[in-house]
Design a protein around this motif. Sequence first.
Motif, PDB file in Angstrom:
ATOM      1  N   ARG A 103      23.461 -70.314  -6.196  1.00  0.00           N
ATOM      2  CA  ARG A 103      24.634 -69.773  -5.510  1.00  0.00           C
ATOM      3  C   ARG A 103      25.792 -69.629  -6.493  1.00  0.00           C
ATOM      4  O   ARG A 103      26.539 -68.648  -6.447  1.00  0.00           O
ATOM      5  CB  ARG A 103      25.027 -70.663  -4.322  1.00  0.00           C
ATOM      6  N   GLU A 104      25.941 -70.583  -7.402  1.00  0.00           N
ATOM      7  CA  GLU A 104      26.991 -70.485  -8.424  1.00  0.00           C
ATOM      8  C   GLU A 104      26.716 -69.291  -9.338  1.00  0.00           C
ATOM      9  O   GLU A 104      27.633 -68.562  -9.711  1.00  0.00           O
ATOM     10  CB  GLU A 104      27.070 -71.783  -9.230  1.00  0.00           C
ATOM     11  N   LEU A 105      25.460 -69.072  -9.687  1.00  0.00           N
ATOM     12  CA  LEU A 105      25.097 -67.922 -10.514  1.00  0.00           C
ATOM     13  C   LEU A 105      25.481 -66.620  -9.801  1.00  0.00           C
ATOM     14  O   LEU A 105      26.081 -65.725 -10.414  1.00  0.00           O
ATOM     15  CB  LEU A 105      23.596 -67.939 -10.817  1.00  0.00           C
ATOM     16  N   MET A 106      25.204 -66.518  -8.510  1.00  0.00           N
ATOM     17  CA  MET A 106      25.584 -65.313  -7.766  1.00  0.00           C
ATOM     18  C   MET A 106      27.099 -65.168  -7.701  1.00  0.00           C
ATOM     19  O   MET A 106      27.615 -64.051  -7.790  1.00  0.00           O
ATOM     20  CB  MET A 106      24.976 -65.336  -6.359  1.00  0.00           C
ATOM     21  N   GLY A 115      25.881 -70.130 -20.033  1.00  0.00           N
ATOM     22  CA  GLY A 115      25.239 -71.083 -20.927  1.00  0.00           C
ATOM     23  C   GLY A 115      23.737 -71.182 -20.721  1.00  0.00           C
ATOM     24  O   GLY A 115      23.068 -72.015 -21.323  1.00  0.00           O
ATOM     25  N   ARG A 116      23.188 -70.332 -19.877  1.00  0.00           N
ATOM     26  CA  ARG A 116      21.746 -70.312 -19.630  1.00  0.00           C
ATOM     27  C   ARG A 116      21.076 -69.321 -20.570  1.00  0.00           C
ATOM     28  O   ARG A 116      21.680 -68.336 -20.974  1.00  0.00           O
ATOM     29  CB  ARG A 116      21.450 -69.936 -18.180  1.00  0.00           C
ATOM     30  N   THR A 117      19.811 -69.579 -20.880  1.00  0.00           N
ATOM     31  CA  THR A 117      19.077 -68.667 -21.749  1.00  0.00           C
ATOM     32  C   THR A 117      18.734 -67.382 -20.993  1.00  0.00           C
ATOM     33  O   THR A 117      18.629 -67.385 -19.758  1.00  0.00           O
ATOM     34  CB  THR A 117      17.777 -69.304 -22.273  1.00  0.00           C
ATOM     35  N   ARG A 170      14.080 -64.823 -15.202  1.00  0.00           N
ATOM     36  CA  ARG A 170      13.149 -65.347 -14.197  1.00  0.00           C
ATOM     37  C   ARG A 170      13.859 -65.584 -12.862  1.00  0.00           C
ATOM     38  O   ARG A 170      13.366 -65.196 -11.802  1.00  0.00           O
ATOM     39  CB  ARG A 170      12.521 -66.664 -14.676  1.00  0.00           C
ATOM     40  N   THR A 171      15.021 -66.228 -12.926  1.00  0.00           N
ATOM     41  CA  THR A 171      15.771 -66.531 -11.702  1.00  0.00           C
ATOM     42  C   THR A 171      16.178 -65.250 -10.987  1.00  0.00           C
ATOM     43  O   THR A 171      16.015 -65.128  -9.766  1.00  0.00           O
ATOM     44  CB  THR A 171      17.017 -67.376 -12.033  1.00  0.00           C
ATOM     45  N   LEU A 172      16.697 -64.286 -11.731  1.00  0.00           N
ATOM     46  CA  LEU A 172      17.158 -63.042 -11.123  1.00  0.00           C
ATOM     47  C   LEU A 172      16.002 -62.220 -10.558  1.00  0.00           C
ATOM     48  O   LEU A 172      16.144 -61.587  -9.505  1.00  0.00           O
ATOM     49  CB  LEU A 172      17.975 -62.233 -12.128  1.00  0.00           C
ATOM     50  N   LYS A 173      14.842 -62.240 -11.217  1.00  0.00           N
ATOM     51  CA  LYS A 173      13.675 -61.539 -10.678  1.00  0.00           C
ATOM     52  C   LYS A 173      13.251 -62.161  -9.352  1.00  0.00           C
ATOM     53  O   LYS A 173      12.908 -61.456  -8.407  1.00  0.00           O
ATOM     54  CB  LYS A 173      12.514 -61.564 -11.678  1.00  0.00           C
ATOM     55  N   LEU A 223      18.396 -60.481  -2.827  1.00  0.00           N
ATOM     56  CA  LEU A 223      19.717 -61.089  -2.996  1.00  0.00           C
ATOM     57  C   LEU A 223      20.487 -60.433  -4.125  1.00  0.00           C
ATOM     58  O   LEU A 223      21.717 -60.374  -4.087  1.00  0.00           O
ATOM     59  CB  LEU A 223      19.587 -62.590  -3.274  1.00  0.00           C
ATOM     60  N   VAL A 224      19.781 -59.964  -5.147  1.00  0.00           N
ATOM     61  CA  VAL A 224      20.395 -59.289  -6.286  1.00  0.00           C
ATOM     62  C   VAL A 224      19.580 -58.051  -6.627  1.00  0.00           C
ATOM     63  O   VAL A 224      18.440 -57.908  -6.196  1.00  0.00           O
ATOM     64  CB  VAL A 224      20.490 -60.201  -7.538  1.00  0.00           C
ATOM     65  N   ARG A 225      20.175 -57.193  -7.421  1.00  0.00           N
ATOM     66  CA  ARG A 225      19.492 -56.008  -7.941  1.00  0.00           C
ATOM     67  C   ARG A 225      19.828 -55.913  -9.418  1.00  0.00           C
ATOM     68  O   ARG A 225      20.954 -56.196  -9.825  1.00  0.00           O
ATOM     69  CB  ARG A 225      19.951 -54.760  -7.193  1.00  0.00           C
ATOM     70  N   MET A 226      18.860 -55.507 -10.202  1.00  0.00           N
ATOM     71  CA  MET A 226      19.084 -55.294 -11.628  1.00  0.00           C
ATOM     72  C   MET A 226      19.239 -53.789 -11.835  1.00  0.00           C
ATOM     73  O   MET A 226      18.293 -53.031 -11.657  1.00  0.00           O
ATOM     74  CB  MET A 226      17.913 -55.846 -12.438  1.00  0.00           C
ATOM     75  N   GLU A 227      20.458 -53.366 -12.175  1.00  0.00           N
ATOM     76  CA  GLU A 227      20.752 -51.951 -12.345  1.00  0.00           C
ATOM     77  C   GLU A 227      20.722 -51.580 -13.822  1.00  0.00           C
ATOM     78  O   GLU A 227      21.032 -52.418 -14.680  1.00  0.00           O
ATOM     79  CB  GLU A 227      22.123 -51.632 -11.755  1.00  0.00           C
TER      80      GLU A 227
END
Length: 120
Positions: A43-46, A65-67, A73-76, A83-87
């Motif tokens: 949730r913090e990442l979002m 600070g994350r690799t 992996r998390t975003l996929k 919840l997210v989209r990679m544009e």
Amino acid sequence: MIGLADQHICIERLLILQSIFEPLWSGCCSARSFAQILSSGNRELMRVIHDQAPGSLDELSRITGRTIPSLSRTLKTMATYDLVRMEPGHGRRVVPKVLHDRVTLELPLLDRRETKGGHA
């Protein structure tokens, strides 16, 4: 309805319920997977993605600070839950976008089967 800002207590309760009723759960979308994808870290990442609008995974990596492999992996996984989209970004870059500001979990507690006389 569960808002992203205040759902950590609800998710902890879902994990407790999941551990109590583990034998009863089946299917691909358990309360445990829902709780994991909406962990406080995710949730913090979002929130960071929404508030700071990074232009690439490199930039998001610097902010958090994350690799990059960990973020990817998390975003996929988040993308599979819509919840997210990679544009597409500049060149080969991808830009993460948060699609929702809240989610709702509808979780049946009882199996509603019709009984004699047509009542559940």
